[in-house]
Design an enzyme around this catalytic site. Structure first.
Site, mmCIF file in Angstrom:
data_model
loop_
_atom_site.group_PDB
_atom_site.id
_atom_site.type_symbol
_atom_site.label_atom_id
_atom_site.label_comp_id
_atom_site.label_asym_id
_atom_site.label_seq_id
_atom_site.Cartn_x
_atom_site.Cartn_y
_atom_site.Cartn_z
ATOM 1 N N CYS A 28 37.865 37.696 43.885
ATOM 2 C CA CYS A 28 37.387 39.201 43.622
ATOM 3 C C CYS A 28 36.948 39.087 42.515
ATOM 4 C CB CYS A 28 38.674 39.977 43.449
ATOM 5 S SG CYS A 28 39.866 39.081 42.304
ATOM 6 N N TYR A 29 36.828 38.399 41.480
ATOM 7 C CA TYR A 29 36.109 38.398 40.239
ATOM 8 C C TYR A 29 34.494 37.703 40.741
ATOM 9 C CZ TYR A 29 39.861 39.350 36.750
ATOM 10 O OH TYR A 29 40.826 39.921 35.885
#
Length: 345
Positions: A149-150
């Site tokens: 996600c990051y």
């Protein structure tokens, strides 16, 4: 197309199941949960009552290979590396949402994830599923390693500038903040209501497993070494990621010039939205959607570029991008099943 989800009771898995329920070309055939075998999904997630009475089953590789054409692995890291090869070797399309196949170096994986790495042959087969950047490779593959996600929020924000050599690769600072759903559904003191409510906490400074993933892609796309400073924070909200990124520019570009560059770069990519000059994105603007919103401020005083990138960590940061990759792989419209308007407020 019939699909199976392995690891079917986590937050990313239930979001994947929600998206697949609305997909025009996919039918969810099997949901595997080792810990909840014998229950129905609606028993675990009551919001699915009268919508989805899917029974949760144990893992039966032969049966799943017989009934499903694509398998999504929504398992914690350290599990899919052992399970996935059994499906891949039988010709089943595999999309892995864990981190087991993202890093090409076995040594790097074992250092950052603290698990034994997958066999090198499978690491080499896996295509990194950053949809907007590697669509050609995804289209030709049957084995996708979904990004973290990051890294999704960070790489979409940085790659157009990095590929054009506009930034000092050794000056990149990423200040990242995530809602608590990114930590999963398991109980822990760090995500307990009394600990997270009205609180802001930094975690895993210098030790986050997404650091080598981001550096690996930036180095590959720039052709030069990249070292990032990456700081993550847990904020008291359920969903959302905001990455505020700072980097020195090799030659100054105005905010307007950067916006024009990014608009041209992502012109054919419907899920990346570039904000107009003077406006910056917020996590609520992408809540529940597969969009990544990006805004800019070129600071003439310091010579630095500031990029703000936001996504929903469970959608574009996980399950939405996994479905987007399936769409690309199968040659369907890339937006199939994914055109959810963000929820607001």
């Amino acid at each position: 197309m019939k699909a199976a989800v392995i690891g079917g009771t986590g937050y990313s898995a239930i979001e994947l199941i929600r998206i697949l329920h609305h997909h025009p070309y996919v039918e969810l055939e099997t949901v595997v949960s080792h810990s909840k075998t014998g229950n129905e999904l609606q028993d675990i997630y009551p919001h699915l009552t009268s919508i989805m009475q899917t029974p949760l089953t144990g893992l039966d590789v032969e049966e799943i290979c017989h009934t499903a054409e694509v398998v999504f692995f929504a398992t914690p890291s350290g599990i899919s590396k052992d399970l996935l090869p059994g499906f891949l070797n039988k010709g089943v399309t595999c999309i892995d949402l864990s981190g087991d196949f993202r890093l090409k170096s076995r040594e790097s994986y074992e250092k950052w994830y603290h698990h034994e790495a997958a066999e090198e042959s499978y690491l080499n087969q896996a295509v990194y599923g950053l949809s907007e950047i590697y669509s050609e490779q995804i289209r030709k593959s049957s084995f996708i390693s979904n990004p973290g996600c990051y890294p999704t929020a960070t790489l979409l924000a940085l790659l157009p500038a990095v590929q054009k050599g506009l930034l000092n690769n050794q000056s990149i600072i990423i200040d990242a903040k995530s809602g608590v759903s990114g930590a999963g559904r398991g109980l822990s003191l760090g995500t307990h209501y009394g600990e997270i409510n009205e609180n802001l906490r930094a975690y895993k400074l210098g030790a986050h497993q997404h650091i080598p993933e981001i550096e690996q892609i930036l180095q590959h796309e720039s052709g030069n070494p990249v070292t990032i400073s990456f700081s993550t924070h847990l904020v008291p909200m359920t969903r959302g990621i905001m990455c505020t990124i700072y980097a020195d520019m090799n030659s100054f570009k105005t905010t307007k010039e950067m916006i024009e560059l990014y608009e041209a770069y992502f012109e054919k990519h419907p899920f990346v939205r570039i904000r107009k000059e003077g406006t910056l994105p917020s996590t609520k603007g992408v809540y529940g959607s597969n969009y990544c919103d990006i805004g800019f401020y070129a600071d003439e005083r310091t010579g630095r570029l500031v990029i703000v990138s936001v996504i929903d960590n469970l959608v574009k940061g996980a399950s939405g991008q996994a479905v987007q990759n399936l769409n690309i792989l199968k040659g369907w419209d890339e937006t199939s099943g994914l055109l959810h308007v963000p929820m607001y407020p």
